[in-house]
Design an enzyme around this catalytic site. Structure first.
Site, PDB file in Angstrom:
ATOM      1  N   HIS A 175       1.513   4.145  -3.105  1.00  0.00           N
ATOM      2  CA  HIS A 175       1.294   5.571  -2.889  1.00  0.00           C
ATOM      3  C   HIS A 175       2.575   6.389  -3.043  1.00  0.00           C
ATOM      4  O   HIS A 175       2.513   7.552  -3.431  1.00  0.00           O
ATOM      5  CB  HIS A 175       0.634   5.821  -1.528  1.00  0.00           C
ATOM      6  CG  HIS A 175      -0.835   5.593  -1.560  1.00  0.00           C
ATOM      7  ND1 HIS A 175      -1.389   4.330  -1.525  1.00  0.00           N
ATOM      8  CD2 HIS A 175      -1.868   6.457  -1.669  1.00  0.00           C
ATOM      9  CE1 HIS A 175      -2.703   4.438  -1.605  1.00  0.00           C
ATOM     10  NE2 HIS A 175      -3.026   5.714  -1.690  1.00  0.00           N
ATOM     11  N   TRP A 177      -7.339   4.119 -10.657  1.00  0.00           N
ATOM     12  CA  TRP A 177      -6.637   3.969  -9.381  1.00  0.00           C
ATOM     13  C   TRP A 177      -7.355   2.982  -8.475  1.00  0.00           C
ATOM     14  O   TRP A 177      -6.745   2.128  -7.851  1.00  0.00           O
ATOM     15  CB  TRP A 177      -6.487   5.333  -8.708  1.00  0.00           C
ATOM     16  CG  TRP A 177      -5.703   5.262  -7.427  1.00  0.00           C
ATOM     17  CD1 TRP A 177      -6.211   5.224  -6.155  1.00  0.00           C
ATOM     18  CD2 TRP A 177      -4.281   5.211  -7.293  1.00  0.00           C
ATOM     19  NE1 TRP A 177      -5.184   5.161  -5.237  1.00  0.00           N
ATOM     20  CE2 TRP A 177      -3.995   5.148  -5.911  1.00  0.00           C
ATOM     21  CE3 TRP A 177      -3.229   5.213  -8.196  1.00  0.00           C
ATOM     22  CZ2 TRP A 177      -2.694   5.087  -5.420  1.00  0.00           C
ATOM     23  CZ3 TRP A 177      -1.929   5.170  -7.698  1.00  0.00           C
ATOM     24  CH2 TRP A 177      -1.678   5.100  -6.328  1.00  0.00           C
ATOM     25  N   TRP A 178      -8.676   3.117  -8.402  1.00  0.00           N
ATOM     26  CA  TRP A 178      -9.444   2.185  -7.575  1.00  0.00           C
ATOM     27  C   TRP A 178      -9.243   0.746  -8.027  1.00  0.00           C
ATOM     28  O   TRP A 178      -9.074  -0.146  -7.194  1.00  0.00           O
ATOM     29  CB  TRP A 178     -10.924   2.538  -7.615  1.00  0.00           C
ATOM     30  CG  TRP A 178     -11.308   3.757  -6.846  1.00  0.00           C
ATOM     31  CD1 TRP A 178     -10.546   4.505  -5.994  1.00  0.00           C
ATOM     32  CD2 TRP A 178     -12.580   4.382  -6.868  1.00  0.00           C
ATOM     33  NE1 TRP A 178     -11.271   5.550  -5.485  1.00  0.00           N
ATOM     34  CE2 TRP A 178     -12.532   5.506  -6.004  1.00  0.00           C
ATOM     35  CE3 TRP A 178     -13.763   4.116  -7.535  1.00  0.00           C
ATOM     36  CZ2 TRP A 178     -13.625   6.326  -5.788  1.00  0.00           C
ATOM     37  CZ3 TRP A 178     -14.851   4.953  -7.321  1.00  0.00           C
ATOM     38  CH2 TRP A 178     -14.779   6.040  -6.452  1.00  0.00           C
ATOM     39  N   TYR A 230       0.836  -1.200   0.000  1.00  0.00           N
ATOM     40  CA  TYR A 230       0.000   0.000   0.000  1.00  0.00           C
ATOM     41  C   TYR A 230       0.873   1.254   0.000  1.00  0.00           C
ATOM     42  O   TYR A 230       0.662   2.177  -0.787  1.00  0.00           O
ATOM     43  CB  TYR A 230      -0.947  -0.015   1.210  1.00  0.00           C
ATOM     44  CG  TYR A 230      -1.914   1.134   1.222  1.00  0.00           C
ATOM     45  CD1 TYR A 230      -3.158   1.024   0.615  1.00  0.00           C
ATOM     46  CD2 TYR A 230      -1.595   2.355   1.827  1.00  0.00           C
ATOM     47  CE1 TYR A 230      -4.054   2.086   0.615  1.00  0.00           C
ATOM     48  CE2 TYR A 230      -2.477   3.418   1.824  1.00  0.00           C
ATOM     49  CZ  TYR A 230      -3.712   3.273   1.221  1.00  0.00           C
ATOM     50  OH  TYR A 230      -4.582   4.328   1.205  1.00  0.00           O
ATOM     51  N   TYR A 273      -3.111  16.320   1.689  1.00  0.00           N
ATOM     52  CA  TYR A 273      -3.656  14.966   1.787  1.00  0.00           C
ATOM     53  C   TYR A 273      -2.631  14.051   2.440  1.00  0.00           C
ATOM     54  O   TYR A 273      -1.509  13.923   1.965  1.00  0.00           O
ATOM     55  CB  TYR A 273      -4.001  14.476   0.377  1.00  0.00           C
ATOM     56  CG  TYR A 273      -4.914  13.286   0.265  1.00  0.00           C
ATOM     57  CD1 TYR A 273      -5.206  12.460   1.335  1.00  0.00           C
ATOM     58  CD2 TYR A 273      -5.500  12.986  -0.953  1.00  0.00           C
ATOM     59  CE1 TYR A 273      -6.051  11.378   1.194  1.00  0.00           C
ATOM     60  CE2 TYR A 273      -6.344  11.907  -1.107  1.00  0.00           C
ATOM     61  CZ  TYR A 273      -6.612  11.102  -0.026  1.00  0.00           C
ATOM     62  OH  TYR A 273      -7.446  10.019  -0.172  1.00  0.00           O
TER      63      TYR A 273
END
Length: 104
Positions: free
Chosen positions: A22, A76-77, A18, A41
């Site tokens: 990112h 992206w999802w 993960y 963010y």
């Protein structure tokens, strides 16, 4: 400006993946996030519970919600669905948190 907090879940054993994905976030995704009014963010991980806490600042909730309709967001999802809890449309299962305190 709206401060937004959310929680999501990453699957056990995928914490490093993960973070790796990112750290290599696509420039098109970054551009879309900014285009739809988000900044500042951050995502934090609680390793014991696999809980992700996201914090971002957005210009407008309605504008931000439209970002989910973009092609890059959908891509992206799909890219992330194998390592985190998602809905049928591949969006992350997430819970919006209510802000109860803020101090500058």
């Amino acid at each position: 400006m709206v401060r937004k907090g959310i929680v999501m879940k990453v699957y056990e054993g995928f914490h490093e993946e993960y973070q790796r994905r990112h750290s290599q976030i696509w420039p098109e995704m970054v551009n879309m996030i900014h285009e739809y009014g988000a900044k500042n963010y951050s995502i934090f991980l609680d390793k014991e519970t696999n809980t992700l806490f996201g914090y971002l600042e957005i210009e407008d909730e309605e504008k931000w919600n439209k970002s989910s309709e973009t092609e890059i967001c959908q891509k992206w999802w799909a890219y992330m669905k194998d390592i985190m809890k998602t809905n049928a449309d591949n969006s992350p299962v997430s819970v919006d948190l209510k802000e109860v305190f803020h101090m500058d």
